[in-house]
Design an enzyme around this catalytic site. Structure first.
Site: not given
Ligand code: ZN
Ligand code: ZN
Length: 343
Positions: A198-200, A227
């Site tokens: 996952y990332c931003t 996220i």
């Protein structure tokens, strides 16, 4: 024809206050082949400037990466314009859960070589062979699976203030570094484990998942919309929130609170704190975590040295800076020997 931003941040701030309109902070990205990024860039600027859109948008031959704010009354018109561009029709918009009318104060649309500075040679692997996209509910199920390895594809200063439970959070300054470190650490599990990342907002995982598949990982998953979208789905669908702390974002808000947990510490006194600031000394501008009492004691500076410089008359400060690189233009990523409590 106006093709560039003309107002200062201060003038813009006043206009936003006078307008007294709610603004929506939105981000989106799309990998698509853009033949002439400069013409596309001008097209966007003209239309979005009319709609009073503000933000930072990167356009390249490989696509578009946009973080922006739109006055709420103009949202429909903005959406309609997006839908009129064939490859942006129904593009997923990540809408911030914590709003701030001043998240952006200028409209900057820039042509770049790439929409994310990922340091990868895209011709060395198939960038379209991506991981499986999962939503918040599927993601929650996946990360409970004992055969899953969960990795955070962001940099150290981002994961420091918030991350998913049990995630591997590489202590890296760049995306490129994390790719290598993760591959090395997980080399023994290319076949047997599920690699979930996952990332931003999802954009970094688009490349990372394809890269890991190229490197031989058999089961690769990525959190769709990152996220930001996870938090929205958790709220809307009343799912269990497995993210602890704040989501670091790249606008004036600096972060969005996703859970009440404060998982990091003031870099100056070690007290629990997750508020990022930039050192008030313009020649330094170091990004770090500072609690309110340290901010008061240090005049919002990172060190005694910066505090002294910051106390000088502005003209004196300018003289000191003369001939040196304009370091306030450099994004210093939260590392300095003066920060005693940086992990
Ligand atoms: Zn402190
Ligand atoms: Zn400083």
């Amino acid at each position: 024809m106006q093709l560039y931003n003309t107002l200062s941040a201060k003038e813009r701030e006043e206009l936003i206050e006078q307008a007294n309109q709610e603004r929506l902070t939105i981000s989106f990205y799309k990998y698509a082949h853009i033949g002439n990024p400069q013409i596309f860039r001008n097209h966007l600027f003209i239309h979005w400037n009319e709609l009073d859109v503000l933000g930072r948008i990167y356009v390249a031959h490989e696509g578009i990466n946009a973080q922006l704010s739109v006055p709420a009354p103009n949202f429909e018109a903005f959406k309609k314009h997006l839908d009129s561009i064939s490859f942006l029709e129904n593009v997923r918009l990540n809408i911030a859960i914590e709003q701030d009318n001043k998240s952006f104060l200028k409209l900057k649309v820039k042509v770049r070589k790439k929409i994310v500075a990922d340091g990868l040679n895209d011709r060395s692997f198939d960038v379209t062979n991506k991981g499986v996209h999962v939503n918040a509910e599927e993601f929650n199920r996946l990360i409970d699976d004992p055969d899953t390895i969960l990795v955070d594809m962001r940099n150290h200063y981002e994961s420091e203030i918030g991350h998913f439970q049990n995630a591997i959070t590489p202590d890296v300054d760049t995306f490129r570094d994390s790719l290598d470190i993760i591959e090395k650490d997980l080399a023994a599990h290319k076949e047997d484990k599920k690699l979930v990342m996952y990332c931003t907002g999802g954009i970094r995982c688009e490349k990372a998942s394809a890269y890991y598949k190229h490197k031989g990982f058999k089961q690769v998953y990525q959190l769709e919309g990152g996220i930001i979208e996870y938090a929205r789905q958790v709220q809307q669908l009343k799912l269990e929130n497995k993210f602890k702390g704040k989501n670091f974002v790249f606008d004036h808000r600096r972060s969005e609170r996703i859970s009440e947990d404060v998982i990091s510490h003031c870099h100056q006194c070690g007290e629990p704190c997750d508020t990022h600031v930039n050192c008030a000394n313009e020649a330094c501008h170091l990004l770090f975590i500072q609690c309110e009492s340290c901010a008061e004691k240090m005049d919002q500076c990172c060190s005694d040295n910066c505090k002294e410089i910051n106390a000088l008359p502005y003209e004196e400060q300018k003289k000191l800076r003369k001939g040196k690189e304009a370091s306030n233009k450099i994004f210093k990523k939260g590392r300095s020997e003066v920060l005693k409590f940086k992990r």
